[in-house]
Design an enzyme around this catalytic site. Structure first.
Site, mmCIF file in Angstrom:
data_model
loop_
_atom_site.group_PDB
_atom_site.id
_atom_site.type_symbol
_atom_site.label_atom_id
_atom_site.label_comp_id
_atom_site.label_asym_id
_atom_site.label_seq_id
_atom_site.Cartn_x
_atom_site.Cartn_y
_atom_site.Cartn_z
ATOM 1 N N PRO A 2 0.808 -1.204 0.000
ATOM 2 C CA PRO A 2 0.000 0.000 0.000
ATOM 3 C C PRO A 2 0.850 1.267 0.000
ATOM 4 C CG PRO A 2 -0.496 -1.431 1.884
ATOM 5 C CD PRO A 2 0.755 -1.904 1.266
ATOM 6 N N GLU A 3 0.701 2.037 -1.051
ATOM 7 C CA GLU A 3 1.262 3.373 -1.092
ATOM 8 C C GLU A 3 0.074 4.339 -1.093
ATOM 9 O OE1 GLU A 3 4.336 3.737 -4.104
ATOM 10 O OE2 GLU A 3 4.757 1.602 -4.011
#
Length: 280
Positions: A2-3
């Site tokens: 997750p960015e």
DNA sequence: CCTTCTCCCTGCAAGC
DNA sequence: TGCTTGCAGGGAGAAG
């Protein structure tokens, strides 16, 4: 992985379901993730109403009516799942289970346990050690070429490494750093200090464009990311370079058989993907 | 101060 | 087939 786009997708999935809900049961199923849970974690959440689900960098911020904020980070493999009725029994990696009124149940799942959850007073949020010192949100006002060039001035590290530094810009990780530099036509090896003028402008545009497109696509589902309703993101199909070593560059079609194509290298211990012909 | 390295953790895939 | 090895990567803290 997750960015910013994945965390924002999660926030958008959680907000309409959780805002206004009261947390009627909270089950903390282990003592720690990357960090220990705070004291009385479940007790401090129980009975509270969720006022707002926000985001800063890669942190999710659940503002509660108690004046506290639940800070959650997905780390590498964290995910939330929402069940509108009859939730399944929690599995070994479902570390937190939260039931709300209206029969909504939330599972926080994180096999690698690089994620974290903590609580802080809303008044202290901006000075909290996790949030203080973060760079600006790249999709908000205040992130422009003048600001970026100023932040990069004097930096001797490669621009790829600088883009992943949360103190310079908040929310970029390894995947989007490669994609953004490809979009901007900038070599990941270039010294951060040399990003000024037209290059800074191209880079700011690339940051906004790539992140914006990725959010619209629901983020990228490589191994772990899903939206809280279970929906897969599909931006991974649009990666130009990430995870595509040996493939032709989608822009210049340089031939991989003749030293062209997308290459992989390691910078600061992380894989970087790039086209040596297109990125300078 | 700046930069790079190491570690935390599990699951998956490649290689033998 | 079944093992080992390496890689994936966010961020904190140590080391240089």
């Amino acid at each position: 992985m997750p960015e910013l786009p994945e965390v924002e997708t999660v926030r958008r999935g959680l907000a309409p379901v959780l805002e206004g809900r009261i947390l009627v049961r909270v089950e903390q199923r282990r003592a720690n993730l990357r960090l220990p849970f705070p004291n009385d974690f479940a007790t401090r959440l129980r009975g509270r109403q969720v006022a707002e689900v926000g985001r800063r960098a890669k942190y999710l911020l659940f503002r509660l009516d108690s004046g506290e904020v639940l800070i959650a980070h997905l780390g590498m493999s964290g995910s939330f799942r929402i069940f509108h009725r009859d939730p399944p029994a929690p599995g070994p990696h479902d570390h937190v289970v939260i039931e709300t009124d209206k029969k909504v149940t939330l599972h926080f799942h994180d096999p690698r346990r690089f994620g974290l959850m903590t609580l802080t007073r809303a008044d202290d949020l901006e000075t909290h050690s996790m949030l203080a010192g973060l760079g600006p949100e790249p999709l908000e006002k205040g992130f422009d070429e003048a600001f970026l060039a100023e932040r990069l001035r004097g930096r001797r590290s490669p621009i790829k490494t600088a883009l992943m530094d949360q103190k310079i810009i908040a929310g970029l990780g390894n995947i989007y750093a490669s994609e953004i530099l490809f979009r901007a036509g900038i070599s990941p090896r270039r010294k951060a200090d040399s990003i000024r003028g037209v290059r800074a402008r191209r880079l700011v545009w690339a940051v906004r464009d790539v992140l914006g497109e990725a959010i619209i696509a629901g983020g990228s589902s490589l191994r772990d990311h899903r939206a809280p309703g279970g929906e897969l993101g599909y931006f991974q199909h649009r990666f130009a370079v990430y995870g595509r070593p040996g493939e032709p560059c989608p822009d210049c079609d340089c031939d991989p058989a003749r030293t062209g194509g997308i290459r992989r290298m390691v910078q600061s211990g992380r894989s970087t993907f790039y086209c040596a012909r297109r990125q300078r």
